[in-house]
Scaffold this motif. Structure first.
Motif, mmCIF file in Angstrom:
data_model
loop_
_atom_site.group_PDB
_atom_site.id
_atom_site.type_symbol
_atom_site.label_atom_id
_atom_site.label_comp_id
_atom_site.label_asym_id
_atom_site.label_seq_id
_atom_site.Cartn_x
_atom_site.Cartn_y
_atom_site.Cartn_z
ATOM 1 N N UNK A 104 0.809 -1.224 0.000
ATOM 2 C CA UNK A 104 0.000 0.000 0.000
ATOM 3 C C UNK A 104 0.845 1.279 0.000
ATOM 4 N N UNK A 105 1.866 1.286 -0.814
ATOM 5 C CA UNK A 105 2.695 2.488 -0.917
ATOM 6 C C UNK A 105 1.884 3.594 -1.600
ATOM 7 N N UNK A 106 1.830 4.784 -1.021
ATOM 8 C CA UNK A 106 1.068 5.882 -1.630
ATOM 9 C C UNK A 106 1.560 6.194 -3.043
ATOM 10 N N UNK A 107 0.625 6.549 -3.886
ATOM 11 C CA UNK A 107 0.935 6.815 -5.294
ATOM 12 C C UNK A 107 1.928 7.963 -5.442
ATOM 13 N N UNK A 108 1.782 9.006 -4.621
ATOM 14 C CA UNK A 108 2.649 10.169 -4.758
ATOM 15 C C UNK A 108 4.098 9.847 -4.376
ATOM 16 N N UNK A 109 4.286 8.921 -3.426
ATOM 17 C CA UNK A 109 5.645 8.506 -3.069
ATOM 18 C C UNK A 109 6.284 7.745 -4.228
ATOM 19 N N UNK A 110 5.497 6.895 -4.867
ATOM 20 C CA UNK A 110 5.990 6.150 -6.012
ATOM 21 C C UNK A 110 6.370 7.104 -7.149
ATOM 22 N N UNK A 111 5.540 8.133 -7.351
ATOM 23 C CA UNK A 111 5.806 9.115 -8.401
ATOM 24 C C UNK A 111 7.114 9.855 -8.127
ATOM 25 N N UNK A 112 7.295 10.310 -6.893
ATOM 26 C CA UNK A 112 8.527 11.019 -6.541
ATOM 27 C C UNK A 112 9.748 10.104 -6.637
ATOM 28 N N UNK A 113 9.576 8.837 -6.232
ATOM 29 C CA UNK A 113 10.695 7.883 -6.299
ATOM 30 C C UNK A 113 11.137 7.673 -7.743
ATOM 31 N N UNK A 114 10.163 7.625 -8.661
ATOM 32 C CA UNK A 114 10.508 7.438 -10.066
ATOM 33 C C UNK A 114 11.223 8.674 -10.624
ATOM 34 N N UNK A 115 10.816 9.858 -10.177
ATOM 35 C CA UNK A 115 11.519 11.083 -10.588
ATOM 36 C C UNK A 115 12.968 11.042 -10.118
ATOM 37 N N UNK A 116 13.169 10.673 -8.848
ATOM 38 C CA UNK A 116 14.526 10.621 -8.290
ATOM 39 C C UNK A 116 15.354 9.552 -8.998
ATOM 40 N N UNK A 117 14.742 8.384 -9.236
ATOM 41 C CA UNK A 117 15.465 7.268 -9.858
ATOM 42 C C UNK A 117 15.972 7.643 -11.246
ATOM 43 N N UNK A 118 15.084 8.182 -12.071
ATOM 44 C CA UNK A 118 15.500 8.499 -13.440
ATOM 45 C C UNK A 118 16.312 9.793 -13.510
ATOM 46 N N UNK A 119 16.188 10.653 -12.496
ATOM 47 C CA UNK A 119 17.033 11.844 -12.459
ATOM 48 C C UNK A 119 18.504 11.473 -12.291
ATOM 49 N N UNK A 120 18.759 10.283 -11.755
ATOM 50 C CA UNK A 120 20.142 9.815 -11.671
ATOM 51 C C UNK A 120 20.780 9.781 -13.054
ATOM 52 N N UNK A 121 19.978 9.426 -14.084
ATOM 53 C CA UNK A 121 20.498 9.409 -15.441
ATOM 54 C C UNK A 121 20.913 10.781 -15.929
ATOM 55 N N UNK A 122 20.213 11.827 -15.472
ATOM 56 C CA UNK A 122 20.583 13.196 -15.858
ATOM 57 C C UNK A 122 21.947 13.561 -15.292
ATOM 58 N N UNK A 123 22.207 13.204 -14.043
ATOM 59 C CA UNK A 123 23.504 13.496 -13.422
ATOM 60 C C UNK A 123 24.623 12.702 -14.099
ATOM 61 N N UNK A 124 24.382 11.415 -14.332
ATOM 62 C CA UNK A 124 25.415 10.589 -14.971
ATOM 63 C C UNK A 124 25.675 11.050 -16.404
ATOM 64 N N UNK A 125 24.595 11.250 -17.156
ATOM 65 C CA UNK A 125 24.746 11.641 -18.547
ATOM 66 C C UNK A 125 25.397 12.996 -18.716
ATOM 67 N N UNK A 126 25.033 13.949 -17.862
ATOM 68 C CA UNK A 126 25.633 15.283 -17.946
ATOM 69 C C UNK A 126 27.123 15.219 -17.651
ATOM 70 N N UNK A 127 27.507 14.439 -16.645
ATOM 71 C CA UNK A 127 28.919 14.350 -16.264
ATOM 72 C C UNK A 127 29.779 13.855 -17.427
ATOM 73 N N UNK A 128 29.350 12.781 -18.087
ATOM 74 C CA UNK A 128 30.185 12.205 -19.147
ATOM 75 C C UNK A 128 30.054 12.974 -20.457
ATOM 76 N N UNK A 129 28.866 13.514 -20.751
ATOM 77 C CA UNK A 129 28.688 14.223 -22.013
ATOM 78 C C UNK A 129 29.448 15.550 -22.017
ATOM 79 N N UNK A 130 29.288 16.338 -20.958
ATOM 80 C CA UNK A 130 29.990 17.626 -20.882
ATOM 81 C C UNK A 130 31.500 17.400 -20.892
#
Length: 559
Positions: A104-130
């Motif tokens: 019974x995990x609240x929907x909004x927590x799941x939504x925020x967790x997915x934002x944080x999880x995929x935001x990791x790709x922004x940090x990794x991708x920016x580091x290597x691309x720049x």
């Protein structure tokens, strides 16, 4: 003098080889279709709720403003470390929900967790691309296409692991993301570091890039072939692990370049530009010196790191004189504030938004599109999209590089051509003719990939490399905004409305997405017009920059 790595040395190529693995790890956003059905069934979500989670998926990876700012202030390993932490906690929470470790995990927590999880790709991708764009400034299109191409291949790589090793378990895949990605990035972050770029074109670099591009194409063909074989034949465990081993070897192929440079070193010495030290490209002089009978008079605008207090003291002592600061021209280094007031900036953003925003709508709903048309196993569909997305990114960078260097035609001309094809592709989806689903998916994957391969080097050529990380990541906001408007609000609503009419648990038939495809075709038609306008506007800039046959280095290459 400060110590820097020499131009043409092995470290830039070692860093590029490490960047390939980091880019694969950062591509988890493209794996959403692999576990979206489990999220929907385990948590009892509607299609519109699922598409809103898809928006969170795209929002996370595309919000790269903070990584862009951080890439100008901190070394790459710090930016990568933030991505590692975000991946661990974000995917960890999603794994707890899908594995039903926490109920019974609240929907909004799941939504925020997915934002944080995929935001990791922004940090990794920016580091290597720049880092790599600055390490190889003479090959911006090639680097952008190559690294973004590997991101596109990440879906096929993870699909291979998902089907052959994890046996189709969504919870096991999420656990793999939670633990495996941080381990890979921690092991490789030391090798992703800035190096002094080459002063002039090196003929050996062409061969090195061709080898790396060839290796990536071989990997892409291998992944597509093994996916098809898995669907047609029953693959034993031994053969599955053999395929995984071959995939790992192909992923390490770029490492052959620094190995070759070690075993067969080149005696060629690149000549530094006039006025620079042969030992070190970066020479720092103090702003204020002791007063002498002949004061050292310099311009106040020569340095970028002068504080306001130092400026006032320097002016008072006669150490500097004030020169009226002029605005940069297109092709020079812009600050973010200087860039956002330019019409070209917003034209490029809109063109990217319309192309990628419509494409990501299909990607987020690809599993449901396949099921609605009678394709129960959609992993092949995802692998096909991933393969063609890779070809589009790699080809978008390489082909546009050819046009700008030999024909001086802006890269956005290629964007216009591919968006014309996207209009026809959406109409092909809407027709739902037998045998067209795979053709439409392949065409869309290629055109979708080209949008990335063109936007990245174009933004660096128009606005410089100094603040490239911030400007590029702001452009990337077109992805989640497009996903919110076209996927979350449009596609999800149309699907749920048609499902309610049918009265079943799953919407079946072409009407589930037909209205969506017609709207997307109209959206891309607008993109064609805007990309044509942008191409005409910036053509003189490319004629100026490439008239001499080679793109000049911006001052920001002395980073």
């Amino acid at each position: 003098m400060s110590s820097v790595l020499k131009a043409g040395s092995r470290p830039p190529w070692v860093g590029l080889a490490a960047a390939v693995w980091v880019q694969i790890a950062s591509g988890t956003t493209y794996c959403f279709p692999l576990y979206s059905e489990s999220l929907k069934s385990v948590l009892g979500l509607s299609q519109q709720q699922l598409t809103i989670l898809g928006v969170a998926n795209d929002l996370g990876v595309s919000v790269g403003i903070h990584p862009g700012i951080a890439s100008n202030k901190y070394p790459p390993w710090v930016v990568l470390l933030v991505g590692v932490v975000a991946s661990f906690f974000g995917f960890g929470v999603i794994w707890l929900a899908v594995s039903q470790t926490l109920h019974n995990m609240p929907y909004w927590i799941l939504w925020l967790a997915l934002v944080v999880a995929t935001n990791s790709g922004a940090w990794m991708g920016t580091a290597v691309l720049v880092t790599n764009m600055r390490n190889f400034p003479l090959n911006r299109g090639t680097i952008a296409g190559l690294l973004k191409g590997y991101v596109a291949l990440s879906a096929a790589v993870f699909t291979e692991v998902y089907t052959m090793v994890l046996k189709g378990s969504a919870s096991s895949l999420l656990l793999f993301f939670t633990l495996g990605i941080p381990v890979v990035c921690c092991l490789l972050m030391y090798y992703v570091r800035p190096c002094t770029p080459a002063y002039e074109a090196d003929p050996s670099e062409t061969a090195h890039f061709l080898f790396t591009q060839g290796a990536s194409v071989v990997l892409a063909v291998f992944l597509l072939t093994t996916t098809i074989l898995k669907d047609v034949f029953t693959i034993s465990n031994a053969l599955s692990y053999t395929f995984i081993g071959i995939m790992m070897v192909l992923l390490m192929a770029p490492l052959a370049i620094p190995v070759k440079m070690t075993l067969f070193p080149s005696n060629k010495k690149l000549n530094p530009p006039a006025g620079s030290s042969s030992d070190n490209l970066i020479v720092t002089d103090p702003l204020l010196t002791k007063s002498t009978s002949e004061p050292n008079v310099t311009n106040i605008n020569d340095g970028d790191d002068i504080s306001e207090v130092d400026e006032l003291l320097a002016v008072g002592e006669g150490a500097v004189k004030i020169k009226k600061k002029t605005r940069p021209r297109r092709g020079e280094d812009f600050t973010f504030r200087e860039a956002v007031v330019k019409a070209d900036f917003w034209l490029l953003w809109l063109v990217y938004f319309l192309g990628v925003g419509s494409g990501v709508t299909v990607l987020n709903n690809l599993a449901q599109i396949g099921v609605s048309l009678g394709f129960n196993d959609t992993t092949t569909l995802l692998s096909l999209f991933s393969f063609c997305n890779f070809l589009g990114r790699l080809g978008g960078g390489a082909v546009s590089e050819y046009f700008v260097r030999l024909k001086m035609i802006p890269r956005t001309f290629l964007t216009m051509v591919t968006q014309i094809i996207m209009v026809m592709t959406y109409l092909l989806y809407a027709s739902a003719l037998n045998g067209t689903l795979y053709v439409a998916t392949a065409l869309l994957g290629i055109c979708y990939g080209v949008q990335f391969g063109v936007m990245i080097p174009t933004s660096s050529e128009l606005f410089g490399l100094k603040n490239f990380g911030l400007i590029y990541n702001f452009m990337g906001l077109g992805n989640p905004i497009g996903a919110l408007l076209f996927s979350g609000m449009l596609a999800g609503y149309v699907y749920d409305t048609e499902q309610a009419k049918q009265g079943g648990s799953t919407c079946m038939g072409p009407d589930c997405f037909r209205v969506t495809f017609f709207v997307l075709a109209g959206v891309c038609s607008l993109g064609v017009i805007l990309s044509l306008i942008l191409t005409i506007r910036i053509r003189p800039v490319y004629q100026m920059l490439y008239a001499s046959g080679s793109f000049r280095l911006s001052q920001s290459s002395d980073h």
